[in-house]
Design an enzyme around this catalytic site. Sequence first.
Site, PDB file in Angstrom:
ATOM      1  N   ASN A 230       0.836  -1.190   0.000  1.00 25.00           N
ATOM      2  CA  ASN A 230       0.000   0.000   0.000  1.00 25.00           C
ATOM      3  C   ASN A 230       0.879   1.251   0.000  1.00 25.00           C
ATOM      4  OD1 ASN A 230      -1.782   2.098   0.490  1.00 25.00           O
ATOM      5  ND2 ASN A 230      -3.003   0.969   1.980  1.00 25.00           N
ATOM      6  N   CYS A 233      -2.533   4.999   0.234  1.00 27.89           N
ATOM      7  CA  CYS A 233      -3.606   5.471   1.107  1.00 27.89           C
ATOM      8  C   CYS A 233      -3.449   6.971   1.357  1.00 27.89           C
ATOM      9  CB  CYS A 233      -3.601   4.722   2.434  1.00 27.89           C
ATOM     10  SG  CYS A 233      -4.884   5.296   3.584  1.00 27.89           S
ATOM     11  N   THR A 298      -7.857   5.687  -3.881  1.00 23.53           N
ATOM     12  CA  THR A 298      -8.749   6.837  -3.881  1.00 23.53           C
ATOM     13  C   THR A 298      -8.007   8.142  -4.172  1.00 23.53           C
ATOM     14  OG1 THR A 298      -8.512   6.958  -1.484  1.00 23.53           O
ATOM     15  CG2 THR A 298     -10.423   5.790  -2.339  1.00 23.53           C
ATOM     16  N   CYS A 444     -39.221  18.236 -25.867  1.00 30.90           N
ATOM     17  CA  CYS A 444     -38.862  18.961 -24.638  1.00 30.90           C
ATOM     18  C   CYS A 444     -37.948  20.159 -24.906  1.00 30.90           C
ATOM     19  CB  CYS A 444     -38.209  18.017 -23.640  1.00 30.90           C
ATOM     20  SG  CYS A 444     -36.552  17.444 -24.128  1.00 30.90           S
ATOM     21  N   CYS A 473     -23.860  22.864 -37.950  1.00 31.54           N
ATOM     22  CA  CYS A 473     -23.532  21.714 -37.097  1.00 31.54           C
ATOM     23  C   CYS A 473     -22.083  21.285 -37.291  1.00 31.54           C
ATOM     24  CB  CYS A 473     -24.472  20.545 -37.400  1.00 31.54           C
ATOM     25  SG  CYS A 473     -24.151  19.075 -36.402  1.00 31.54           S
ATOM     26  N   CYS A 476     -20.552  17.829 -32.781  1.00 26.89           N
ATOM     27  CA  CYS A 476     -19.974  17.667 -31.443  1.00 26.89           C
ATOM     28  C   CYS A 476     -20.713  16.630 -30.609  1.00 26.89           C
ATOM     29  CB  CYS A 476     -19.943  19.000 -30.711  1.00 26.89           C
ATOM     30  SG  CYS A 476     -21.573  19.642 -30.227  1.00 26.89           S
ATOM     31  N   CYS A 479     -25.929  17.285 -28.251  1.00 27.03           N
ATOM     32  CA  CYS A 479     -27.369  17.013 -28.249  1.00 27.03           C
ATOM     33  C   CYS A 479     -27.673  15.556 -27.901  1.00 27.03           C
ATOM     34  CB  CYS A 479     -27.992  17.388 -29.596  1.00 27.03           C
ATOM     35  SG  CYS A 479     -27.224  16.593 -31.028  1.00 27.03           S
ATOM     36  N   CYS A 483     -30.113  14.616 -24.457  1.00 25.86           N
ATOM     37  CA  CYS A 483     -31.483  14.187 -24.756  1.00 25.86           C
ATOM     38  C   CYS A 483     -31.967  13.173 -23.720  1.00 25.86           C
ATOM     39  CB  CYS A 483     -31.564  13.568 -26.150  1.00 25.86           C
ATOM     40  SG  CYS A 483     -33.226  12.948 -26.561  1.00 25.86           S
TER      41      CYS A 483
END
Length: 501
Positions: A230, A233, A298, A444, A473, A476, A479, A483
């Site tokens: 380890n 940590c 972590t 929407c 357009c 990219c 969209c 969605c």
Amino acid sequence: MLLQNRIKRSDMISCLLCKDAPCSKACDSFEPGEALRSIWFDNSDVAALKMPEGNPCLNCNAPCEGACISHSRVPVKALMTELALNVRSKAEIGLPEDEERLRCDICGLPLENPFLLSSSVVASTYDMCARAFEAGWAGACFKTICSFDIHEASPRFSAITGDNGSIIGFKNIEQLSDHSVAENMHIFRELKKNYPSTFILASIMGQDEEEWESLAKLCEENGADAIELNFSCPNMQEDGLGSDIGQIPELVERYTRAAKRSTTIPVLAKLTPNVATMSPAAEAARSGGADGIAAINTIKSVIGVNPLTLVSAPAVKGKSAIGGYSGNAVKPIALRFISELGQNPKLKGMHLSGMGGIETWRDSLEFILMGAGSIQITTAVMQYGYRIIDDLKSGLNYYLAQMGIPSVKDIIGAGLDSISDTTDVLERDSVLFPKFDRDKCVGCGRCVISCNDGGHQAIRFDGRSPRLDGSKCVGCHLCLLVCPQDAISPGKKRIIREVPC
């Protein structure tokens, strides 16, 4: 090829993934609770193929839904009907007869499957490891053994949650095993006696060369199959331990060599992600004799600053501390480090044990494709329990069978050629336009808002239907990502510049 059919977690609305699920107790035909859990863990094909033939919910008055204890009752009947009628009919193969495809190894030592508990609270007692082994885990990396006097804070966990309440990111300020070295050695002996075929990876941390050497020797003498050092940590009280070591390649090499002096079993160095690149420490570990690398641990973090108390979480009597961040949110960072190690020619032949944000078999597959030969998991177990091993194994096994891959070992690192550490390899002479599914679109306007305010003003509304301006357009695909109905997909490609041969 479909690979696997997918019912999204969002379709389950507010399933609680109950222990001893009331919906299963209310059903006489099968266990919808297990099927719901498989859907949650991206394993819809296997869930559908385990159901009784036909549609067992056809003439049912759905007592499962009446038994549901969630405030917003889960549409169990509709989901089970979707599995029976639509998912099962599209499944390309039946359930595999065995799990032989999952057999693999760590440094030549056999594993029944790639899945181990990682060094943490989930593998900290005999009883916990025994229950995990009974559930089907191939092994465990036991919580880090040390000679330090460990006293933990309370509380010591905090989290960032999603809209459905599930944990996206998890922070801990926990340290190492609070059992004595002698107590942990007794646990190893008992586990090896009662579960001789399972893999015990002993995580250790010393304060000097002598201690690294002696702990490694003790673990081997008491039944450990391999040692994990380890060096990562982030929560140690004293300087010069844990991630402080992993940031200094010279110390990684020195302490790896010390551990290797006293043991004949494989040694893995667990490295910290709190660095710009991991290769210097990994190469140092190899120079010190390491047989493999484990990553990632972590990530140092601060989360949840309370606007009233002004203290971040977890708060301990008005104070907090930088702690380790884990959970599904860190998976992209973990994959980046695993791919770096997998592509490093100086590390060729070393075993990579991958971890960081893994919840599903798909997550695991991504790590394997980036070079991991084994998988370690903690945060998902803390949230959902040892039972996730069922869908980890069955989902990965089904994928391998569906793809005609005889062994999981055959695809270790298979995705590395697709990754570059610079963007200069990317093709830039065409635009892949989005395509709108008018049947799925509900009008929407999320695509219009995002394209206008975060993109290139290439989408407008014609009534309540989106229309694309191809002259604006740039492909990219913002969209597609925003969605909420999955009504946008990649469409036609347009060449924007001819490239001479």
